[in-house]
Design a protein around this motif. Structure first.
Motif, short mmCIF file in Angstrom:
data_model
loop_
_atom_site.label_atom_id
_atom_site.label_comp_id
_atom_site.label_asym_id
_atom_site.label_seq_id
_atom_site.Cartn_x
_atom_site.Cartn_y
_atom_site.Cartn_z
N SER A 3 39.51 94.36 50.27
CA SER A 3 40.73 93.56 50.40
C SER A 3 40.54 92.34 51.26
O SER A 3 41.34 91.43 51.25
CB SER A 3 41.86 94.43 50.98
OG SER A 3 41.49 94.93 52.25
N THR A 4 39.45 92.29 52.05
CA THR A 4 39.22 91.14 52.91
C THR A 4 38.10 90.26 52.40
O THR A 4 37.76 89.28 53.05
CB THR A 4 38.87 91.60 54.33
OG1 THR A 4 37.72 92.45 54.29
CG2 THR A 4 40.02 92.36 54.95
N SER A 5 37.48 90.57 51.25
CA SER A 5 36.43 89.74 50.70
C SER A 5 37.04 88.46 50.13
O SER A 5 38.12 88.49 49.53
CB SER A 5 35.68 90.49 49.59
OG SER A 5 35.07 91.64 50.11
N THR A 193 42.35 85.97 60.50
CA THR A 193 41.27 86.52 61.31
C THR A 193 41.50 87.99 61.62
O THR A 193 40.58 88.82 61.53
CB THR A 193 41.13 85.71 62.62
OG1 THR A 193 40.83 84.35 62.30
CG2 THR A 193 40.03 86.29 63.50
N ALA A 194 42.72 88.33 61.98
CA ALA A 194 43.03 89.74 62.27
C ALA A 194 42.84 90.60 61.03
O ALA A 194 42.38 91.75 61.12
CB ALA A 194 44.46 89.87 62.78
N THR A 195 43.16 90.06 59.85
CA THR A 195 43.00 90.81 58.60
C THR A 195 41.55 91.23 58.40
O THR A 195 41.27 92.36 57.95
CB THR A 195 43.48 89.96 57.41
OG1 THR A 195 44.89 89.78 57.51
CG2 THR A 195 43.15 90.62 56.09
N CYS A 247 57.16 89.56 52.90
CA CYS A 247 56.00 90.45 53.04
C CYS A 247 54.88 90.03 52.10
O CYS A 247 53.72 89.93 52.49
CB CYS A 247 56.39 91.90 52.76
SG CYS A 247 57.54 92.62 53.95
N MET A 248 55.24 89.82 50.83
CA MET A 248 54.25 89.43 49.85
C MET A 248 53.63 88.08 50.21
O MET A 248 52.42 87.88 50.05
CB MET A 248 54.88 89.37 48.45
CG MET A 248 55.42 90.70 47.96
SD MET A 248 54.17 92.02 47.99
CE MET A 248 52.94 91.33 46.88
N PHE A 249 54.45 87.17 50.71
CA PHE A 249 53.93 85.85 51.08
C PHE A 249 52.89 85.97 52.19
O PHE A 249 51.81 85.37 52.12
CB PHE A 249 55.08 84.94 51.53
CG PHE A 249 54.61 83.62 52.08
CD1 PHE A 249 54.23 82.61 51.23
CD2 PHE A 249 54.56 83.41 53.45
CE1 PHE A 249 53.80 81.39 51.73
CE2 PHE A 249 54.12 82.20 53.96
CZ PHE A 249 53.74 81.18 53.10
N ASN A 254 47.37 85.80 54.08
CA ASN A 254 46.25 86.34 54.85
C ASN A 254 44.98 86.41 54.02
O ASN A 254 43.87 86.19 54.53
CB ASN A 254 46.61 87.75 55.35
CG ASN A 254 47.70 87.74 56.40
OD1 ASN A 254 48.00 86.70 56.99
ND2 ASN A 254 48.31 88.88 56.62
N ILE A 255 45.11 86.72 52.74
CA ILE A 255 43.95 86.78 51.85
C ILE A 255 43.45 85.37 51.53
O ILE A 255 42.24 85.11 51.51
CB ILE A 255 44.31 87.53 50.55
CG1 ILE A 255 44.68 88.99 50.87
CG2 ILE A 255 43.17 87.48 49.55
CD1 ILE A 255 45.22 89.76 49.68
N LEU A 256 44.38 84.45 51.29
CA LEU A 256 44.00 83.12 50.83
C LEU A 256 43.29 82.30 51.89
O LEU A 256 42.38 81.53 51.57
CB LEU A 256 45.25 82.39 50.33
CG LEU A 256 45.85 82.92 49.03
CD1 LEU A 256 47.24 82.33 48.80
CD2 LEU A 256 44.93 82.63 47.86
N VAL A 257 43.69 82.43 53.17
CA VAL A 257 43.01 81.65 54.20
C VAL A 257 41.57 82.10 54.37
O VAL A 257 40.72 81.35 54.82
CB VAL A 257 43.76 81.72 55.55
CG1 VAL A 257 45.12 81.08 55.44
CG2 VAL A 257 43.88 83.15 56.06
N ARG A 258 41.29 83.35 54.00
CA ARG A 258 39.92 83.86 54.01
C ARG A 258 39.09 83.21 52.92
O ARG A 258 37.90 82.95 53.10
CB ARG A 258 39.95 85.39 53.83
CG ARG A 258 38.63 86.06 53.54
CD ARG A 258 37.71 86.05 54.71
NE ARG A 258 36.59 86.96 54.50
CZ ARG A 258 35.44 86.88 55.16
NH1 ARG A 258 35.27 85.95 56.06
NH2 ARG A 258 34.47 87.74 54.92
#
Length: 336
Positions: A3-5, A193-195, A247-249, A254-258
Motif C-alpha cells: 500500500s505504500t509502494s 511520510t508517516a504512511t 477520508c478517501m481524499f 497519502n498514496i499520491l505524494v509517495r
C-alpha cells in the motif's frame, strides 16, 4: 505491490485528478450543512467527527489497519519521523476553519485562488526540502512554470465568480486562506511520510482525523461559549457524506505524494477540482450559477499545466552525448 509502494505514473495521474473531483462535491455538502446549522464551524466539526468514526471502524476491521496501529509506537520510539508530524490533521482543520471565517466575506472564488497560490508556492518548497516521502525534487524552470500556470488557470476559471465586498479588510481576510493553502503541502508531506513508516495510509488518515477533530472541537467549544450554538442536526443522511469523502481524499493523497511528489499531486488534484466544479455548474447548478467561457478555458489551462509538469523533457540522442555523460563501466547510468 504494498500500500505504500509508489504507483506507476499512468495510474497515479488519473487517480490524482479523480481525487480532486470529490473536493467540490464535499464542499457543496459541507456548505449546505453549514447553512442548515447556521454555523460553518459546527459543519466542519460534524464532517471531521464522522470521518474519524469511519476511520476507527475501518482501521479496526481491516488487518492492515490493525497492523498499522501496532507500528505507531515503534515508529515514534525510534524517531523514524518527527513526532510533530502527528499534528498534520490540525493543518487540515485550519483549512476548514479559514473557509468558515472568510468565504462569506471574500467569496469562494477568491478563497480558491488564495489557497492555490499558497499550495503552489509551498509545493515547490516542500519538494525541494525533501519533507515528503518522494524525497528531494529540484526546483526546475518547468516546475515553476507549471505551478504558475496552475495559479493563472484557477484565477481565470474563477474570474466570473469573484465577489469581494469586505471593504478595506479584504486583503487581511485573504491572508487566512493563503496561509491555509501554504500549510496544505506540509500536511500532505507529513501524512505521506508517516504512511511509509506505518505501512498503510489508513493509520496516517486515522491520526489526521483525530488531530483535526480535536482542534475543531476545541475551537467550536470556545465559539459556543461565546456566541452560543446553531440549529440542531438535520435528519437527512446525505448531509453526513462529507466526512467519508474526506477520508478517501486523505487516503489517496497519502498514496499520491509517495508516487508523484507534493507539487505534482497537488496540481493533479487542482485539475480534478476544476473539472468537478465545472461538472457541478453544468449539470447540478445552484441558483444564480452560470457556466462561463472563462471557467471552461481555465479548466483546460489547468490540464495543460498538469501535462507541462509531467511530460519529460527531451533528451539528447545517444550519439550526441559528451564523454562525461557516458555510463561508467559498472553499467549504471548516471543520475539525471
Amino acid at each position: 505491490m504494498s500500500s505504500t509502494s509508489p504507483l506507476p505514473l499512468i495510474l497515479s495521474l488519473p487517480l490524482a485528478v479523480g481525487t480532486g473531483l470529490a473536493i467540490p462535491v464535499q464542499g457543496r455538502i459541507t456548505g449546505a450543512l453549514g447553512a442548515e446549522l447556521d454555523d460553518g464551524l459546527a459543519a466542519a466539526v460534524v464532517s471531521f467527527s464522522v470521518g474519524l468514526a469511519v476511520m476507527v471502524v475501518v482501521t479496526l476491521v481491516l488487518p492492515g489497519g490493525r497492523a498499522g496501529i501496532r507500528r505507531i509506537a515503534p515508529a515514534l520510539r525510534e524517531r523514524r519521523f518527527p513526532r510533530w508530524y502527528l499534528l498534520a490533521g490540525c493543518l487540515g482543520a485550519f483549512m476548514v476553519l479559514s473557509q468558515g471565517l472568510t468565504v462569506s466575506q471574500i467569496g469562494i472564488a477568491l478563497f480558491i485562488v488564495a489557497t492555490v497560490a499558497g499550495t503552489s508556492l509551498s509545493g515547490l518548497l516542500v519538494d525541494r526540502m525533501g519533507l515528503g516521502p518522494a524525497g528531494r525534487k529540484a526546483i526546475t524552470a518547468r516546475r515553476i512554470a507549471s505551478a504558475a500556470l496552475t495559479l493563472v488557470a484557477v484565477a481565470w476559471a474563477a474570474s466570473p465568480k469573484f465577489s469581494v465586498d469586505a471593504g478595506g479588510l479584504w486583503l487581511l481576510l485573504v491572508l487566512l486562506p493563503l496561509a491555509a493553502g501554504f500549510l496544505r503541502s506540509f500536511q500532505q508531506a507529513m501524512n505521506g511520510t508517516a504512511t511509509v513508516h506505518y505501512g498503510t495510509p489508513l493509520t496516517a488518515t486515522l491520526i489526521n482525523f483525530a488531530a483535526g477533530s480535536l482542534a475543531l472541537w476545541m475551537a467550536w467549544l470556545v465559539k459556543a461559549a461565546v456566541a452560543g450554538t446553531g440549529n440542531p442536526l438535520p435528519s437527512e443522511w446525505w448531509y453526513y457524506l462529507a466526512g467519508p469523502m474526506g477520508c478517501m481524499f486523505v487516503i489517496f493523497a497519502n498514496i499520491l505524494v509517495r508516487s508523484l511528489g507534493v507539487l505534482l499531486a497537488g496540481i493533479g488534484m487542482i485539475a480534478g477540482q476544476l473539472l468537478g466544479s465545472l461538472a457541478l455548474d453544468a449539470w447540478f447548478p445552484v441558483p444564480g450559477t452560470q457556466l462561463a467561457a472563462a471557467t471552461v478555458l481555465g479548466t483546460l489551462l489547468a490540464m495543460a499545466a498538469l501535462l507541462l509538469a509531467t511530460v519529460p523533457a527531451p533528451h539528447r540522442r545517444a550519439g550526441l552525448r559528451s564523454p562525461a555523460a557516458e555510463p561508467s563501466g559498472t553499467g549504471a547510468a548516471p543520475r539525471p
